[in-house]
Structure formats: C-alpha cells, structure tokens
Motif scaffolding. Sequence first.
Motif, mmCIF file in Angstrom:
data_model
loop_
_atom_site.group_PDB
_atom_site.id
_atom_site.type_symbol
_atom_site.label_atom_id
_atom_site.label_comp_id
_atom_site.label_asym_id
_atom_site.label_seq_id
_atom_site.Cartn_x
_atom_site.Cartn_y
_atom_site.Cartn_z
ATOM 1 N N GLN A 265 -16.763 -0.095 -3.216
ATOM 2 C CA GLN A 265 -16.158 0.274 -1.941
ATOM 3 C C GLN A 265 -15.411 -0.956 -1.420
ATOM 4 O O GLN A 265 -16.016 -1.992 -1.188
ATOM 5 C CB GLN A 265 -17.270 0.673 -0.945
ATOM 6 N N VAL A 266 -14.089 -0.820 -1.333
ATOM 7 C CA VAL A 266 -13.326 -1.925 -0.753
ATOM 8 C C VAL A 266 -12.917 -1.477 0.645
ATOM 9 O O VAL A 266 -11.949 -0.740 0.820
ATOM 10 C CB VAL A 266 -12.075 -2.256 -1.597
ATOM 11 N N LEU A 267 -13.730 -1.907 1.609
ATOM 12 C CA LEU A 267 -13.519 -1.464 2.978
ATOM 13 C C LEU A 267 -12.454 -2.340 3.631
ATOM 14 O O LEU A 267 -12.633 -3.519 3.856
ATOM 15 C CB LEU A 267 -14.841 -1.636 3.724
ATOM 16 N N HIS A 268 -11.311 -1.716 3.916
ATOM 17 C CA HIS A 268 -10.267 -2.449 4.617
ATOM 18 C C HIS A 268 -10.547 -2.353 6.105
ATOM 19 O O HIS A 268 -10.683 -1.265 6.646
ATOM 20 C CB HIS A 268 -8.893 -1.819 4.347
ATOM 21 N N LEU A 269 -10.645 -3.492 6.745
ATOM 22 C CA LEU A 269 -10.955 -3.502 8.177
ATOM 23 C C LEU A 269 -9.641 -3.494 8.943
ATOM 24 O O LEU A 269 -9.226 -4.480 9.531
ATOM 25 C CB LEU A 269 -11.785 -4.719 8.518
ATOM 26 N N ARG B 253 -23.276 -5.618 -0.491
ATOM 27 C CA ARG B 253 -22.095 -6.376 -0.097
ATOM 28 C C ARG B 253 -21.956 -7.634 -0.941
ATOM 29 O O ARG B 253 -22.908 -8.374 -1.144
ATOM 30 C CB ARG B 253 -22.187 -6.759 1.387
ATOM 31 N N PHE C 284 -18.218 -3.754 -1.291
ATOM 32 C CA PHE C 284 -19.592 -3.359 -1.638
ATOM 33 C C PHE C 284 -19.576 -2.856 -3.072
ATOM 34 O O PHE C 284 -18.697 -2.085 -3.448
ATOM 35 C CB PHE C 284 -20.069 -2.227 -0.711
ATOM 36 N N PHE D 131 -4.547 -4.705 -3.351
ATOM 37 C CA PHE D 131 -5.238 -4.653 -2.066
ATOM 38 C C PHE D 131 -5.006 -5.971 -1.343
ATOM 39 O O PHE D 131 -5.881 -6.815 -1.227
ATOM 40 C CB PHE D 131 -6.744 -4.420 -2.273
ATOM 41 N N ASN E 97 -13.339 3.250 -4.088
ATOM 42 C CA ASN E 97 -13.096 4.083 -2.897
ATOM 43 C C ASN E 97 -13.018 5.552 -3.272
ATOM 44 O O ASN E 97 -12.139 6.292 -2.830
ATOM 45 C CB ASN E 97 -11.808 3.644 -2.165
ATOM 46 N N TYR F 10 0.812 -1.212 0.000
ATOM 47 C CA TYR F 10 0.000 0.000 0.000
ATOM 48 C C TYR F 10 0.844 1.260 0.000
ATOM 49 O O TYR F 10 0.343 2.342 0.253
ATOM 50 C CB TYR F 10 -0.942 -0.014 1.216
ATOM 51 N N ASN G 261 -9.677 3.583 2.371
ATOM 52 C CA ASN G 261 -11.131 3.453 2.318
ATOM 53 C C ASN G 261 -11.816 4.761 1.969
ATOM 54 O O ASN G 261 -12.968 4.777 1.562
ATOM 55 C CB ASN G 261 -11.679 2.979 3.675
ATOM 56 N N LEU H 172 -8.262 -8.577 5.450
ATOM 57 C CA LEU H 172 -9.606 -8.308 5.931
ATOM 58 C C LEU H 172 -10.265 -7.200 5.159
ATOM 59 O O LEU H 172 -10.044 -6.032 5.436
ATOM 60 C CB LEU H 172 -9.518 -7.868 7.399
ATOM 61 N N LYS H 173 -11.052 -7.575 4.186
ATOM 62 C CA LYS H 173 -11.733 -6.542 3.410
ATOM 63 C C LYS H 173 -13.195 -6.930 3.254
ATOM 64 O O LYS H 173 -13.531 -8.103 3.185
ATOM 65 C CB LYS H 173 -11.131 -6.442 1.998
ATOM 66 N N THR H 174 -14.065 -5.940 3.174
ATOM 67 C CA THR H 174 -15.439 -6.209 2.775
ATOM 68 C C THR H 174 -15.693 -5.383 1.519
ATOM 69 O O THR H 174 -15.378 -4.200 1.482
ATOM 70 C CB THR H 174 -16.415 -5.803 3.884
#
Lengths: 661, 628, 66
Positions: free
Chosen positions: C58-62, C40, C35, C27, C6, A235, A461, C31-33
């Motif tokens: 939306q690639v939400l990185h947790l 989702r 949408f 990426f 994003n 990243y 994000n 841990l990604k979710t």
Amino acid sequence: MIEVSFEDKKIEVEPGTTLVDAAKAAGVYITTLCHNEQLEPYGACRICSVEIAEGERRRVVTACNYPVHKPVTVFTKSERTLRTRRVILEMMLARWPKVKVIQNMAKLAGVEEPRFAHPDRNESENACILCGLCVRICKEGLWHNVLAFEGRGPTRKVTQPFGEISPECTGCSACADICPTGAITMVDDPNHPADPARIRKAGQVVTREMILLDHQQALMRIVGTAHLVEIMNDYDLLPVNNYKFGDHPDAEKISSPHFRKKYFTQGVPDACYLGCNMACTKAVEGFELKTGPDQGKFVVVDGPEYETLGGSSNMGIFDPEWVIEMNYYCDTYGIDTISYATAMAFVMECYEAGVLNQERTGGLELPFGAADAAIEVLHQMAEGEGFGLTVGLGIRRMKKLFAEKYDADAAFLQDIGMEAKGLEYSEYVTKESLAQQGGYGIALKGAQHDEAWLIFMDMVNKQIPSFEDKAEALHYFPMWRTWFGLNGLCKLPWNDVEPEDNGEVDEPAKVPKHVDGYCNLVAGMTGKEVKPADLILQSERVYNFQRIFNLKMGFGKREHDVIPYRSAGPVTEEEYQSRAERYDGQLKEEQGLDPAAMSLAEKVAATRQWREDRYQKLLDAVYKRRGWTADGIPTLATAKRLGLDQMEGLTELLAAHGVKE
Amino acid sequence: MPKVTIENLSAIAAEAQEKHAAYKSILLVCAGTGCVSSGSLSFRDVLQKEIDNRELSSELKVVATGCNGFCAHGPICVVQPEGIFYQHLKARHVPELIEQHFVQGKPVEHLMYRAAKGERAIPLEKDIQFFAKQQTIALRNRGRLDPEDIADAIRRGAYQGLQKVLAEGIKAEALIDLILRSGIRGRGGGGFPTGIKWQTCRQASLERKETAYVVCNGDEGDPGAFMDRSIVEADPHAVIEGMILGALAVGAQEGLVYIRKEYPLALQRLYKAIDQAREWGLLGDDLMGSGMKFDIQVHQGAGAFVCGESTALMASMEGRAGEPRAKYVHTVEYGFRNAPTVLNNVETWASIPPIVSKGAEWFAAIGVGDVSQSPWGGSSGTKVFSLVGNVCNTGLVEVPMGISLREIVYDIGGGIPNGRKLKAIQSGGPSGGCLPESQLDLAVDFDTLQEAGSMMGSGGLIVMDDRTCMVDVARYFISFLMDESCGKCTPCREGLVAVHEVLTRITEGKGRREDLDLLEDLGAAMKEGSLCGLGQSAVNPVLSTLRYFREEYEAHINDGRCPAGACKALIRYTIDTETCNGCGACVKPCPTAAITGKLKQVHIIDQEACIQCGTCLDACNFDAVRVE
Amino acid sequence: MAILVNGESYAWRQGLTIAQLIDEKKFSFPLKTVFVNGKRIPKPEHKKTILADGDEVQVLHLMSGG
C-alpha cells in the motif's frame, strides 16, 4: 561514512554532519542553548564547546556547527571542555543571575558564585540573553526579518526597526515560543479573542511544521502550488489538449524547478493574509511584457500558480514566459486564468475539429499550442472585440452558439465542453476517478475542486472502492473543505504540509492532527469548545441552505449535476488509444467483456455506457448519504435536522418540488 | 588617453620617463595623511605658486606623493634627481627654498635633517639612517610618484608584472607555483602562505564550476597602524596590479577592495586610480588587449574593527551586519556570496607584482628561513611596520624579515626620546603582545615572536618608555576590543567586560589577590571558546604583560602602587619643596587651578583638585614636579 | 509472479525493492507512507527492503488536494 568517537560510544556519519547531530544519533548528550533543529546552527552562545582530536591536532570547537570530514574523537568531559563551558556560564550568570535556564546549566557545570561583578547585571528572570533564536526564527524560519540585533559588544540588543513595534510583524509568536527565557511578550490582538495563548499555541504547531517539513514535502513556501505540475504529469493527471491526455513530454518546461531557479523571487514571505505562516504566494519580478497594452514594461507578476500552469498545458502551450505573461494580463484584466484557459482549450479543439476556422475566428489560427493567437484572444476579450468577445461568453454559451450558428454537432460539443453548471473545469484530469467526477459534478457552484479533491484517495491509493466509500468521502470532504471559506481561512495549511506521523493515523486524508488544531483556533477565538463533528455540522448547515437556494433559483436538482463525458472517459478514439491497455483491461475486469473481439468504436461505446451508468449510481449514493432525495434535493428531515426548516418559505419551497418528508 | 597593450607598455613608460627627465628638478612633496595634516598641501600650493610666479614651471615639477615614511619630520620634500631631503617645511620657507636651492644652486642647510641638535646636516635621504636600513618592496614607490597619475606609476614600473604574464602566456598554475616558491605569506597578520591560498581557491572554483572572487582587505583596524593606508595613498596601482594577477591565478572576474571609511585620502586616490586604469584599458573587458575581463569595486567600511575579520568583512560587503561566522568552512572555498574567494591584505597584494617581474628566487632570498620546500619554512621578503609611540623617528618603515627589534627601534627608530628608557614594545595590535627590553634581540618574523608570547601581526609597532604602565596598556587594549566586539558570542562579549572590570579595578588600586588567576581563567575560556580571532586573541596583551611584567600587576594589587606613575588613582603629583623656586610657570597651565603659591616661594598642589593630567610636569623647567 | 500495489496487480521480479517500485510506478509525490502486508516501512529502509512474490503493498499518498 566517517567515524565519530565519544567517551564510550562510536558512530558513523555522513561527511558534513555536525558533531551535535552525530552525538544525538549516538545517544550522547551535549549541552546547547542557541541551537534549534528548525534553524541553521549559529555558534553564538558557545556553550556546546567541546575539545576534539583529529589525528594529532587537538582543539576546542563548537559542536553545533563543526562538520565532520575526518575521523574525530570528541571529549565531552575533558578538562578543557568543562572549563570552557564553566567559565562561559560563569560569565552569563554574572550578567543574568536570575534566568532559570542559565542557573540550571551553571549548576550542572559546577559554577557557584561568579568571581566578578558585571556592570550590566540584570536581575530579571526573563532577561534577554542574546541567544539570537528569536532573530533567526523570524528571519530564517518565517522570512519576516522583523527582529534583528542592534549595537555592538556590550550594547548589543534585540530590537525591531527604529525601535518601534513593526507593522510587518504578524504576531505569529514564533519568537516568543522559541525564547528560552520568556523575554518576549506578545501584545493581544485587538479583536479580543477569548484565549489568545491557545490560538498562538495552535499557530506555533503549524509554524514549526512549516519550517521543518515544507521543504521536504510540498515546497509550498519555495514554489507555491506550482510544485503540482510535475506531480500531476507523473500521475497522468495534468490536462493536455482540452483534457484529452494527462501528461506530455514538454510539461517539464513549465515545471516548478524552472520557476524556482529562474523566475520566482525566493526568501520573501508573500502571504495572502497577514499572519499566514505558509505564505506560499510566489511572484516573478522584473518581467518584461512582450504583448498587449503594457508591452515593454517590466512588471511584477503574482504567480503562476498550478492552475494557471495546468491551464497552459491544457492549451498545449509549454512556454514558461508565455504563462507568466498570460498570468499578468488575466490579473490585470480581472479575468480568471482557469476559465480563460479551459475555454481556450475548448476553442482549440473546436478549431482542430473544424467547428471553427480562420474565417470564424477573425483570422486567428487557433490549434492547440497557438500561443501568440491565444494571448491575442485574451487582449480582445478584455477589449470586448473580435473573436475574444465570443470566447468571453464562456463554454456554456459557446456550445449553444456554435451549434446554432455553425451547425456544429451539439452532442460532440457537450462532450468536449468542459464546464459544469456554467463554470469552466479546473485543471485536473478526472477520467479515472469517479469520486472526483462527482466532486466536480455535484459541487454547488460548478466544476471547481474547492469542495472535493479526491483523486489520489480514489485513483492512486484506492482507499474508497465502493460507491458508499466514495459517497462518504463526498460528504465529509466537501463539508470540511467549505468550512474554511465560512471562516475566511485558507485550507492549504491544513493539507499541503502534514505532520510527520500523518501516514500512521487512521484516516490520514483528513489530517486529523490539523483538524484538532482548527478546533483549538475556534475555541481560542470564541471560548467555546468544539469537536471536529461540530465543525462539519456548521458547514452542513450552510451547504444545504446553499443547495436549497440553488433550487429556489431554478437549479439545485439532479439534472443540473451533469458532467461532460470528456471528464468521465475517452470521447474520441484517439483518446481511447492513448490509454488502450488500461481501458481494455477495465472492459475485461469490470464488465467481463472481451476487448479483442470488439472494434474500437464498440469499445469506446461500451466504456462510455459503463461510466455514465456508474456516475448515475454515484449520484444515488451521494444523495442518500447527504440526506437528499433521489432528485438531489435535501429532504425535509435533513432540513429539520439542520434547523433550516425554521427559515421562512423553506418548507414551502421543498414541498413545491415534491419534497415533503 | 592611450589604451595600454602588451606591446606598448614599455613605450608608454619610456615616454613618461622622457617627460619626467626633461625637468631640471622634481620636488616630491609628501602628501600622505600625516604630512597633509601638518599642512603639506598648502605648502605645496605656495611652492607651486612661487614657481609659477618665477616662471620656472618648465624646469621644476612639483609632485604630491604618498607617504614618504619619515612622518615625525613632516612636511617633507625630497628633491630629485639628487635626493636631497628637506623636513619640517612651512609655507614661509618657500621663497628661500626656491631662491637659494633652485636659482642660486645652494641647497638650504637649515631645512635639512640632523640626527640630533647640534649635529651636522645630512643632505641626502639615502644617507639618513632611518632610510638607510630599510628595503622597500611593497613601498617601492613611496614618496616617488604621483599617485593620481597613472602615467607616473607606469613610468616607475606599474603593470610590468601583468605584461610579462600576458606576453609570455604564463598560465594560472604556473603563476600560482611562482607565488608558492617565493614563499610569500599573508601580511595582514595571519601569515598564511599566499600561494597555498590561491591554489585552494582555484581548485574549489574548478571543482564547483563557480567563478572565484579576489578581495583586498584594507580595513586596517589596529590602533596606530597605517601601513595599508600609506600603501594605497602612495601607490594604488600596486594593489590593482596585484589583484589582477591574483584574478588571473584563480579565474576571478570581479575584485573588491574593502577600505575603512576613516581613510578618505586613500579612498580618493584609489577611486581615481581605478578610473584611470579603466580608461587606459587596465581594468574592464579587455585588459591590455588580452581579452581578460576583470574590474574592481570599492566598498567602504562603516566604523567596525571586527570587519577586518574576513568573514565579517564579506558579510559587510554582502550588505549584512559585520558579524563573523565559524571558520570550520573556509572562505577560500565558501566566501563572498558563498563562492571561492581569495582575501589578501593590501600589503600582500602590493608585493605580488615585483615577485612576478623579478622572480620567486629574488623574493625568497630576502628574509629568513628556508622556503625552498614550503612557504611555512621561513619568512621571506620584507614587512612594512608603522613605528609609533615613544620613539624618536615615528614613521613608516619596510625592512627585511628577520631583522631584530633592537635594530628597528634604535638604528631606524633612533631610540627613545627625552632621555627616557625603553620599557616595552607592543606589536601585532590588540591581538598581539608586549615584549620587554630583554627580548629586543628577537628576530621579527612570522614565527619567532609568537614563541615569546607576542606576534608580528599586521605591522603595528608601539614603543613604550618607562612612563608606561603595562597594566594600563592591557586595559587600554581590552577597552578598545570591548567596544569593537561584534557581541555575537558570549566569551568575547562578556569576557571582555569581565576582564575590563578586573583590570580597571587593579588600576584603581582595588585589585584582589585572586584577580591574576581569574584573568588567566577568563583568558583561557575566551581563547578556546570565542567564535572569531577577535575574541580568541583578545587576551594576548593581558597574558603577555602578565608574563613579562607580573611584578607590576602585583605592585598594583598588593601595594596599591603604580610603578610607572601612570595610573591616576594610584599616583599623586607633588612639588618637591627643595627644588621648586617659585617661578609660577605651572600655575596658569593647570586646568583645574590646583596650584597655588606666591612668587619665588614653594608652590603647592591641592590634591583634591588635581586631576593628574601632567601639565605641570611638562611646564616645569626645573624638574620640581614629582609623580609618586 | 505478481504483487498487489494499491489493489492493482503489478509484475514482480526477484530483488524488486520498494524504492525501485516507487520509481517505476512514477510515484513522485513526496509525501507517501508505504505499508507492506499491513506493516509500515519507513523511508530510510525503502532502498534495502526487497518485496516478495504475492506481497500486498500500500503506497498511501498523503495528498488531500490543491
């Protein structure tokens, strides 16, 4: 894919899938007892025995661990299946007639009274039925190895070493939780919590996540924080050459797979405190030192953690064994690896820029990547001699010294000397995350990310686009994260392994399920119900006190929340060029400028001005959100809200700095 | 010491033979554990001393060998080159033996073998029927060489198989093919074709690029079995050479031998053989100068029958508790340390070198069936048996596969002693079964006995006479297994307890009508549900005795009677009033002083005090004691 | 011919799947979710879900920090 047929259902599965997993996927129920999704199948109770047919061959196997490699038909209701299960349950009922789970299964299987008397008949409802779940979760799940079987055949029983309560037992209660008969009792903790069962229950949630999810997520139990090296590199966040760049082709050499394969001891829980069920510390055993006073010795090295590895890449060094050795000596000398690494990175850039030379370093050549010389500096630093003594002063003092003594460009040194409030920066490239720049710049003790780690939320994000969004994050997260320090807890179990459904909640970055877990811990400990907002308030109170204390000691104002420009944008043209496309794009989109019509120097300057200005605007927003003045001092109203105004001399102090309301 | 090479092996053997032949006589004193416990080593010491005193040590060589096989007649000494067989030797026989046989040239007749009291002596070992019907391959060197001298082993042909493979450049695939064509199947009880096992292992090793291991199973837990022990005590280099050849076939560099700790003499001889093999360049980094790397480590068992099961054995070697795991994933692919592993029994390994030296066809021609298409087609080669129990010639025998039980028991075993009748033969240890007299003509091989409800197993053969209660035999084996069960899985752990409880009740006269069905039910669940072979085969002795001796069970249950007169709760010892002459010979030996009577008057046994030990029965010379 | 990832523009092409997008954007964080247009998409479907021109991903990185 291979076909598995049941009485009235069919399903296709990957080769190697167990029959129990195939059944689950097909919606077919097979009784199990000693099977648990957190653990490897054990095949001990044999209750899941089923008759199967593969071609001509028919036999009875256990569903929990039989791997599918050929098309197979499973007869869950055939005579052989039912008879085997029935007789096994009859045997168990004869020995443990009052255990509920056995009674229920026996009833379903059609067992009435056992036809024989068992010599070891046990009338207890909570008898141990030798299923082995407790032993396995202690061993495979937690790696504690406190429980094991002793004795053979009819004398078999679960015990701890020497039949005593083991000092290695952390009381995690995973065994009591997984036991199907309630055979295990936990002994209360000597500091008398109000509701120990509630604490244990909260802990069991975390334990289960650790066992089931860690190896799919952060691999904390396997490689610790070292897993971040490859991620940060991907990243563009891994500091290279004094934060000039965010990635490097050689970063792969110090990434976690190497350490996992070659260096880190596996399967041993190394917890910072007794009871941590993440236990992510990793160590290298039997390492031969090549330099320094312990040269030639074989030692155990505690690490390397991400920061140490990131510090190494920051110095342009990508040799795993060098990092391990540096880690060892920093530990032995009592020197922080981050401070050492970031200070050395500064020194190396100074060397390459001509601010330092061999004469000034006492003969050492110190460009980026100079591994041997770098570790020599470390030894000197510990001995208090040579150039090491100078580096040991830290970046803040070195900037002053070099400007004075070597007539170096003070502004340049200020730009590249990565420290805030005198503390060297930790190892993340913050150039593209304004929120994180604030995270480092505003932090009470200096440039450390204990307070805020917002890079992904912000940069990747893009969840906090406006100043207000960033300010909100820079309120919540520092308050939440410092709460851990107030309670002597590590924050990594909060965020490094997350519940499976965390991506679907409203504010995933907060990991709300885990926050609730901590509320349970507090309530279990104190007997007082708390909500998340209460915990934030606890932190806010301390945090604001600390800010005011800083003020008392001559710090604690806006002028102290400064950051070196290297942390906010490209200082040199070389850096600008390394991300030219991005920066040019930003000139266009954010400032409406035309990069094609600008010289490189102009573009560097325009970018700088824009970013420095944005940082100031961020400070404005953050101070406002936190209830501080424009000068970064908590207002009297804030002090009152938090009850701090009751402290002797506090309101006077604020007033002395012009804060009266 | 010399380093053995491909080129010099024959010369070394020849030199050893020359030295051996320089002696006038070789005195082969059996020093297998059986004879040692009868005092053969002290006999040997006295013998050696006498020879030294008489300054005959350049003419007479004393060699302490491994088990000769004729255990009932020990201590034994065989004199070469003639092959004269001496038995039941004691230290006091030494002067006579030396003087008469060696000085005066007159062999000592009263120390020789006789088939029965009063019959004439048979001087030569090869003429004794016990030996005449045997054919030794695994035991080819038994009683013939000094197991603690590698030169003697080489003299008798050790490492010739290895030399041949190395000299002719025989590759792994060709070696495996040879073993396949010989038809040899595992001698540890499983009977799995050895060639297929090696082939699968090699394949797995190549596919996963993981080095394989070779393991020797010397746990030998079956009660009464001592085949493996004797092979290691007599000829440890046979096992070593076999393992080297196996290692060549699968690409292993490390071999492991697992021997139960209860075999100290075998361990001692094996350690010594391994040390000598290393010194002579037959183990280590450069076997016979070929560049091949292979070495052997020995693991000692710690008193668990279950550790004879391959996965439990490997767990034990890895330092874990000896518990088996499911065999749905085979150890030949994922075995020791999760690597491809060949595990074979001692006897199997010992049989490999002659197959390599003499050829697959030679081995395949011995035995029964047709292994030309596949090893499953027959049972080739020979099998070692430990013949024990109520039989005249207890000892160690090796016979071609396909020989009948009758021939073993009567021709080799010499029949049942004390004029009693044969009741049953138990074979295959606790996993096997009992066969009655009517089944005596069955061929002993991998497949025939199984159809009859028993199995050949690893080679334990227990002969039982008519004073044996078959219910008690079943109970004995269950009791053994109950203690040895690792306890991991329910059907074995609890099933054995349940079956034991039922059988004990039956032997105490408390059996119930439903018990026989219950036994079959429990047995079926144990067979289908148990994790490993121990539990799966645990009920075999019960099932086979039920099949052939059901009426005995029924007598216990329905009539409260033990027909064999063995179950203590169901028998009484009484003195027949008509036969007893009041000699009083039974009084003193009785351990509970239960017998009273005046001299020359009928004596009487107090039933309360009697513990049914049978001492009075043995003491009485007039057959006056009755068991009912 | 672009999608938003994003909030940032990304070149779209026919047949682009979520899995490919994740790979190309490096990426790699586990841990990604994901949408797509607010919905989702679970991980097992990433290989076969094809993105359309103009989709908002939306690639939400947790990732809450080290």
